[in-house]
Enzyme design. Structure first.
Site, mmCIF file in Angstrom:
data_model
loop_
_atom_site.group_PDB
_atom_site.id
_atom_site.type_symbol
_atom_site.label_atom_id
_atom_site.label_comp_id
_atom_site.label_asym_id
_atom_site.label_seq_id
_atom_site.Cartn_x
_atom_site.Cartn_y
_atom_site.Cartn_z
ATOM 1 N N LYS A 283 0.496 -1.513 -0.355
ATOM 2 C CA LYS A 283 -0.233 0.044 -0.437
ATOM 3 C C LYS A 283 0.775 1.392 0.023
ATOM 4 O O LYS A 283 1.889 1.294 0.998
ATOM 5 C CB LYS A 283 -0.814 0.213 1.323
ATOM 6 C CG LYS A 283 -2.517 -0.937 1.076
ATOM 7 C CD LYS A 283 -3.095 -1.022 0.449
ATOM 8 C CE LYS A 283 -3.771 -1.936 0.381
ATOM 9 N NZ LYS A 283 -5.132 -2.114 -0.184
ATOM 10 N N ASP B 234 -0.640 0.640 -4.068
ATOM 11 C CA ASP B 234 -1.758 0.532 -4.068
ATOM 12 C C ASP B 234 -2.054 1.490 -3.693
ATOM 13 O O ASP B 234 -1.923 1.913 -2.275
ATOM 14 C CB ASP B 234 -2.526 -1.127 -4.045
ATOM 15 C CG ASP B 234 -4.122 -0.645 -3.646
ATOM 16 O OD1 ASP B 234 -4.764 0.140 -4.611
ATOM 17 O OD2 ASP B 234 -4.860 -1.438 -4.130
ATOM 18 N N GLU C 258 -1.561 1.485 -8.557
ATOM 19 C CA GLU C 258 -3.011 0.716 -8.650
ATOM 20 C C GLU C 258 -4.008 1.659 -7.282
ATOM 21 O O GLU C 258 -3.941 2.476 -6.052
ATOM 22 C CB GLU C 258 -3.326 -1.149 -7.842
ATOM 23 C CG GLU C 258 -4.492 -0.759 -7.311
ATOM 24 C CD GLU C 258 -4.675 -2.500 -7.001
ATOM 25 O OE1 GLU C 258 -4.131 -3.011 -7.639
ATOM 26 O OE2 GLU C 258 -5.397 -2.320 -6.316
ATOM 27 N N GLU D 288 -11.529 -2.662 -8.836
ATOM 28 C CA GLU D 288 -12.453 -2.630 -7.618
ATOM 29 C C GLU D 288 -13.323 -2.262 -7.265
ATOM 30 O O GLU D 288 -14.196 -2.885 -6.771
ATOM 31 C CB GLU D 288 -11.482 -3.361 -6.367
ATOM 32 C CG GLU D 288 -10.736 -1.838 -5.825
ATOM 33 C CD GLU D 288 -9.876 -2.263 -4.489
ATOM 34 O OE1 GLU D 288 -8.104 -2.749 -5.385
ATOM 35 O OE2 GLU D 288 -10.095 -2.397 -3.349
ATOM 36 N N ASP E 239 -13.266 -7.438 -9.937
ATOM 37 C CA ASP E 239 -13.775 -8.338 -8.597
ATOM 38 C C ASP E 239 -14.732 -8.937 -8.988
ATOM 39 O O ASP E 239 -15.692 -8.095 -8.997
ATOM 40 C CB ASP E 239 -13.857 -7.594 -7.717
ATOM 41 C CG ASP E 239 -13.638 -8.360 -5.717
ATOM 42 O OD1 ASP E 239 -14.324 -10.000 -6.723
ATOM 43 O OD2 ASP E 239 -13.355 -8.150 -4.969
ATOM 44 N N HIS F 287 -9.372 -8.607 -8.817
ATOM 45 C CA HIS F 287 -9.617 -8.447 -6.903
ATOM 46 C C HIS F 287 -10.348 -9.136 -6.483
ATOM 47 O O HIS F 287 -11.241 -9.853 -6.720
ATOM 48 C CB HIS F 287 -9.948 -6.873 -6.595
ATOM 49 C CG HIS F 287 -9.572 -6.421 -5.664
ATOM 50 N ND1 HIS F 287 -11.062 -6.447 -4.716
ATOM 51 C CD2 HIS F 287 -9.307 -5.832 -4.424
ATOM 52 C CE1 HIS F 287 -11.248 -6.151 -3.477
ATOM 53 N NE2 HIS F 287 -9.966 -5.785 -3.611
HETATM 54 MG MG MG Z 1 -6.355 -2.138 -4.490
#
Ligand code: MG
Length: 362
Positions: A168, A197, A223, A249, A272, A299
């Site tokens: 992240k 992300d 992301e 996502e 997703d 995802h």
């Molecule tokens: Mg993500």
């Protein structure tokens, strides 16, 4: 073909062993899962499921069990495209996303599982059949971790078979993220595929600045740099930031993906299956990406999604992060040398431990 006899919805709250965090959802200590179980007149069963970060599960279970179930009872179970469209339009006014499409996703997944089981085929073969071995990455939900803890976590992921890692970003100061990425590259070298992300943390200008700061570290993708609705912003981040962008996502339909892909604002579309409407639209999104020469990632719900990426020719990486479900299924997906293999059992092949789930029923 037997008709649908029954649709059952159940909601569970899965506690997480360790708290997770990202830039949008803060600290997360539990996930909700809503399961859909479809039984046909012959007694054959298919299962699907959807996740939330801890809210909306009651609405999803209610829509699925109380409103969708009676609308599909008695319908031919293998007429999935027709059932999907009838439900999409029946729920359209208050639907078009949110709990409705998560409920529809779980139901659609269950119908595809049932169809594959009745055909005696693993889902990936029924849906196209490309290659059962799918490249994976470990999707860390780890914004709160220090560089040292991130490196420890990555060693553990590599011991568990992972070769590609996502971390992240979106700390209050960009330099904190840059320092952590640099530490990861120092620790694991230039060849480890590494993604970041942001969970929509940035403004467009902030995302472009971040992408340029991350550029020296040869990331596989950046992301969700910005919120999903800003199509022009995505196109600017791709064009001016200089990094491949993954997103999807938080898109909830084939048509939202169509708009983002056509805008030029995404390099790796990332649907997703548990929130884009299920298998039916997921495959259309995958084929749309193929038509635009884009690799597809995914995802969530890796134990199910491995079948979808195994069915198509343009798969990139399967995201693996378990949301704690592994403790409640008898068949966790094994990751070996950076790859997962879609099971050869009929259907999706996931065997739920319903007795264990009973203990966390919500
Ligand atoms: Mg993500």
């Amino acid at each position: 073909m037997a008709g649908i006899d029954r649709v059952r919805a159940d909601r569970y709250v899965i506690p997480l062993e360790t708290a997770l965090s990202d830039s949008t959802h803060g600290t997360m200590e539990a996930f909700e899962i809503v399961t859909a179980r479809v039984t046909d007149a012959d007694g054959a069963e298919g299962t699907g499921y959807t996740f939330t970060c801890g809210v909306n599960g009651g609405a999803i279970a209610d829509i699925l069990g109380r409103e969708m179930a009676p609308r599909v009872q008695g319908r031919e179970a293998d007429a999935i495209e027709k059932i999907w469209h009838d439900l999409w339009w029946a729920f359209h006014y208050g639907g078009r996303g949110g709990p409705t499409v998560l409920a529809l996703s779980a139901l659609d997944m269950a119908l595809w599982d049932l169809k594959a089981r009745r055909a005696g085929l693993p889902l990936w073969r029924l849906l196209g059949g490309y290659d059962p071995r799918v490249a994976t990455y470990a999707g860390g939900i780890d914004l709160h971790l220090s560089a040292a803890d991130l490196i420890d976590q990555t060693h553990a992921n590599r011991e568990n078979g992972h070769r590609a890692i996502k971390m992240k970003v979106g700390r209050p100061r960009l330099s904190e993220d840059v320092d952590k990425i640099a530490a990861m590259r120092d620790a694991f070298g230039p060849d480890m595929p590494l993604m970041v992300d942001a969970n929509m943390a940035y403004t467009v200008d902030g995302a472009i600045r971040a992408a340029r700061a991350f550029a020296p570290f040869d990331l596989t993708w950046f992301e969700e740099p910005i919120p999903p609705d800003d199509l022009a912003g995505h196109a600017r981040v791709v064009a001016e930031g200089g990094l491949p962008v993954a997103a999807g996502e938080n898109l909830r339909s084939l048509w939202e993906f169509t708009s983002l892909i056509a805008s030029g604002g995404v390099t790796f579309p990332e649907p997703d299956v548990t929130n884009c409407g299920g298998v039916t639209p997921f495959l259309k999104i995958a084929h749309l990406a193929e038509a635009f020469h884009l690799p597809l990632t995914s995802h969530g719900a890796h134990e199910f999604t491995v079948h979808l990426l195994a069915a198509i020719p343009n798969a990139s990486y399967l995201e693996a992060h378990g949301f704690g479900l592994d403790a409640y299924i008898e068949t966790p997906l094994a990751i070996e040398d950076g790859r997962a293999t879609a099971p050869d059992r009929p259907g999706h092949g996931i065997v739920f431990d319903w007795d264990r789930l009973e203990a966390i029923r919500a």
